[in-house]
Design a protein around this motif. Sequence first.
Motif, PDB file in Angstrom:
ATOM      1  N   ARG A   1      54.503  50.325  47.695  1.00 50.98           N
ATOM      2  CA  ARG A   1      54.686  48.985  48.291  1.00 50.98           C
ATOM      3  C   ARG A   1      53.765  48.761  49.476  1.00 50.98           C
ATOM      4  NH1 ARG A   1      60.393  49.988  46.904  1.00 50.98           N
ATOM      5  NH2 ARG A   1      60.568  48.986  44.869  1.00 50.98           N
TER       6      ARG A   1
ATOM      7  N   ARG B   1      47.723  47.552  48.265  1.00 52.20           N
ATOM      8  CA  ARG B   1      47.400  46.257  47.662  1.00 52.20           C
ATOM      9  C   ARG B   1      47.310  46.465  46.157  1.00 52.20           C
ATOM     10  NH1 ARG B   1      41.931  42.541  48.577  1.00 52.20           N
ATOM     11  NH2 ARG B   1      42.840  40.688  47.612  1.00 52.20           N
TER      12      ARG B   1
ATOM     13  N   ILE C   1      46.687  44.689  42.441  1.00 49.16           N
ATOM     14  CA  ILE C   1      46.126  43.488  41.809  1.00 49.16           C
ATOM     15  C   ILE C   1      46.202  43.602  40.293  1.00 49.16           C
ATOM     16  CG2 ILE C   1      44.018  42.105  41.495  1.00 49.16           C
ATOM     17  CD1 ILE C   1      43.113  43.200  44.272  1.00 49.16           C
TER      18      ILE C   1
ATOM     19  N   ARG D   1      52.826  40.313  33.809  1.00 51.50           N
ATOM     20  CA  ARG D   1      53.385  40.113  35.152  1.00 51.50           C
ATOM     21  C   ARG D   1      54.883  40.416  35.153  1.00 51.50           C
ATOM     22  NH1 ARG D   1      53.721  34.285  35.993  1.00 51.50           N
ATOM     23  NH2 ARG D   1      55.614  34.754  34.814  1.00 51.50           N
TER      24      ARG D   1
ATOM     25  N   PRO E   1      54.562  44.516  45.405  1.00 51.15           N
ATOM     26  CA  PRO E   1      53.852  43.304  45.838  1.00 51.15           C
ATOM     27  C   PRO E   1      52.620  43.094  44.969  1.00 51.15           C
ATOM     28  CG  PRO E   1      53.365  45.111  47.332  1.00 51.15           C
ATOM     29  CD  PRO E   1      54.316  45.652  46.303  1.00 51.15           C
ATOM     30  N   LEU E   2      52.712  42.193  44.004  1.00 54.32           N
ATOM     31  CA  LEU E   2      51.675  42.058  42.983  1.00 54.32           C
ATOM     32  C   LEU E   2      50.844  40.806  43.224  1.00 54.32           C
ATOM     33  CD1 LEU E   2      51.096  43.706  40.340  1.00 54.32           C
ATOM     34  CD2 LEU E   2      52.436  42.001  39.129  1.00 54.32           C
ATOM     35  N   GLU E   3      49.523  40.997  43.369  1.00 48.91           N
ATOM     36  CA  GLU E   3      48.611  39.844  43.411  1.00 48.91           C
ATOM     37  C   GLU E   3      48.080  39.621  42.002  1.00 48.91           C
ATOM     38  OE1 GLU E   3      45.296  39.673  46.379  1.00 48.91           O
ATOM     39  OE2 GLU E   3      46.391  41.393  47.178  1.00 48.91           O
ATOM     40  N   ILE E   4      48.016  38.365  41.579  1.00 50.58           N
ATOM     41  CA  ILE E   4      47.454  38.057  40.268  1.00 50.58           C
ATOM     42  C   ILE E   4      46.046  37.489  40.467  1.00 50.58           C
ATOM     43  CG2 ILE E   4      47.813  36.831  38.089  1.00 50.58           C
ATOM     44  CD1 ILE E   4      50.243  38.484  38.703  1.00 50.58           C
ATOM     45  N   ILE E   5      45.030  38.217  40.009  1.00 47.85           N
ATOM     46  CA  ILE E   5      43.651  37.708  40.043  1.00 47.85           C
ATOM     47  C   ILE E   5      43.101  37.827  38.617  1.00 47.85           C
ATOM     48  CG2 ILE E   5      41.370  37.850  41.112  1.00 47.85           C
ATOM     49  CD1 ILE E   5      42.565  39.249  43.483  1.00 47.85           C
TER      50      ILE E   5
ATOM     51  N   LEU F   1      36.081  41.463  45.110  1.00 51.48           N
ATOM     52  CA  LEU F   1      36.858  41.696  46.339  1.00 51.48           C
ATOM     53  C   LEU F   1      35.916  41.725  47.540  1.00 51.48           C
ATOM     54  CD1 LEU F   1      39.391  44.460  45.227  1.00 51.48           C
ATOM     55  CD2 LEU F   1      39.682  41.967  45.250  1.00 51.48           C
TER      56      LEU F   1
ATOM     57  N   GLN G   1      40.120  48.455  54.887  1.00 52.10           N
ATOM     58  CA  GLN G   1      40.947  47.893  53.824  1.00 52.10           C
ATOM     59  C   GLN G   1      42.088  48.832  53.453  1.00 52.10           C
ATOM     60  OE1 GLN G   1      38.348  47.243  50.524  1.00 52.10           O
ATOM     61  NE2 GLN G   1      38.432  49.380  49.860  1.00 52.10           N
TER      62      GLN G   1
ATOM     63  N   THR H   1      43.796  50.182  47.443  1.00 54.00           N
ATOM     64  CA  THR H   1      43.973  49.096  46.474  1.00 54.00           C
ATOM     65  C   THR H   1      44.025  49.642  45.050  1.00 54.00           C
ATOM     66  OG1 THR H   1      42.806  47.567  47.927  1.00 54.00           O
ATOM     67  CG2 THR H   1      42.912  46.960  45.600  1.00 54.00           C
TER      68      THR H   1
END
Lengths: 220, 220
Positions: free
Chosen positions: A18, A21, A23, A32, A41-45, A81, A87, A90
Amino acid sequence: SLSLSPSHMLFPLLDKLREKRIILASASPRRRDILARLDLPLEIIPSKFDETSLDKSSFPTPSDFVQENARCKATAVSKTLPVVPEQKETLIIGADSVVVLDGKKILEKPQDQTHAKEMLHSLSGTRHSVISGVCLIKIAADKEEKCVTFAEETHVQFAELTDEVINSYVDTGEPMDKAGAYGIQGLGGALVKGIEGDYYNVVGFPFHQFSKTIVELFGE
Amino acid sequence: SLSLSPSHMLFPLLDKLREKRIILASASPRRRDILARLDLPLEIIPSKFDETSLDKSSFPTPSDFVQENARCKATAVSKTLPVVPEQKETLIIGADSVVVLDGKKILEKPQDQTHAKEMLHSLSGTRHSVISGVCLIKIAADKEEKCVTFAEETHVQFAELTDEVINSYVDTGEPMDKAGAYGIQGLGGALVKGIEGDYYNVVGFPFHQFSKTIVELFGE
């Protein structure tokens, strides 16, 4: 395969994950939803890589093809990115799924309703495979990258379908954005007699193999 | 089993089924969600039959036990329906699911966290079964009743679980209301290496066999 796996440690690892990062390089709502169950914590790109650009016939097996598609999707996102001085660690997740008939004929998403009906006719009464390829790119704080890809195969036994059943199912619209023109997690579940292997792989993401690989990448 | 089934006609039948009264005699949100995909008008009337009242050891097989539980659940609800002069054709759906270890040991819902941990220890690394029983009671407009029951078995291959994994999983609370102390459709999916058979049966309702039986009951 139903052989035993080494014990895995995904649950104890979730708190650590958690802080990363994470993605998902895919616009698929099904991928998803499967990942969402881990409450990360999921970023959708969504990747801009064109999955129709690779020549299927140039790969020795469907498994090689989906793994290369997954790698290209994840790599395309990693290149977008921005470079920042400090950073977070990731993880980029790329994935691709196809339906494979007779061990070699690859079915992707149907182009239109006629194409969907043809695919469903060809799958009627068959035992076919769903093969997903996944690529995980881990980028460390010092920018060192590690890339792991794998493929997972699940066998699916379809019921025999009449024209009437195929036409009614295609009329629902469900087949149109799905590899092989069916969704096992929707109405299409009624067409499936049974599976052998990871159910989530048929939905579009091999949850068990992903969990194991995450532990290998991030566990001590 | 992965043998071929006769073609079934569920989709063409759905419009006809929407004119019936359909009652799910179960409070399980998972059964409701599986049936919801058919977009039928579903009434939920949880059965007051106490599923712990039958003596498991008095049945020759787990399959007989779950079918009798399902029948008692559906019958209990049918007895509560008020008698009206011109009633709609009605379908009552009862269901029960258990996990079966070594072909005979029946695991139902855990009583507490300690019990859940014991169950997960006993399932670790095993190939076990999920067996669901379903009872369908069709009540015609002239009150004639027809009752069909069936059972469906799906094999599940579990990963080997460490104490740490079991404790973390039980801490999430997910196992507590589930037969065998896991939910394949939740975090528990990460514990499952693969299945053989109908995935929805492991979730709690054998969707494919139900679809076929509905066609037998309501098709011409």
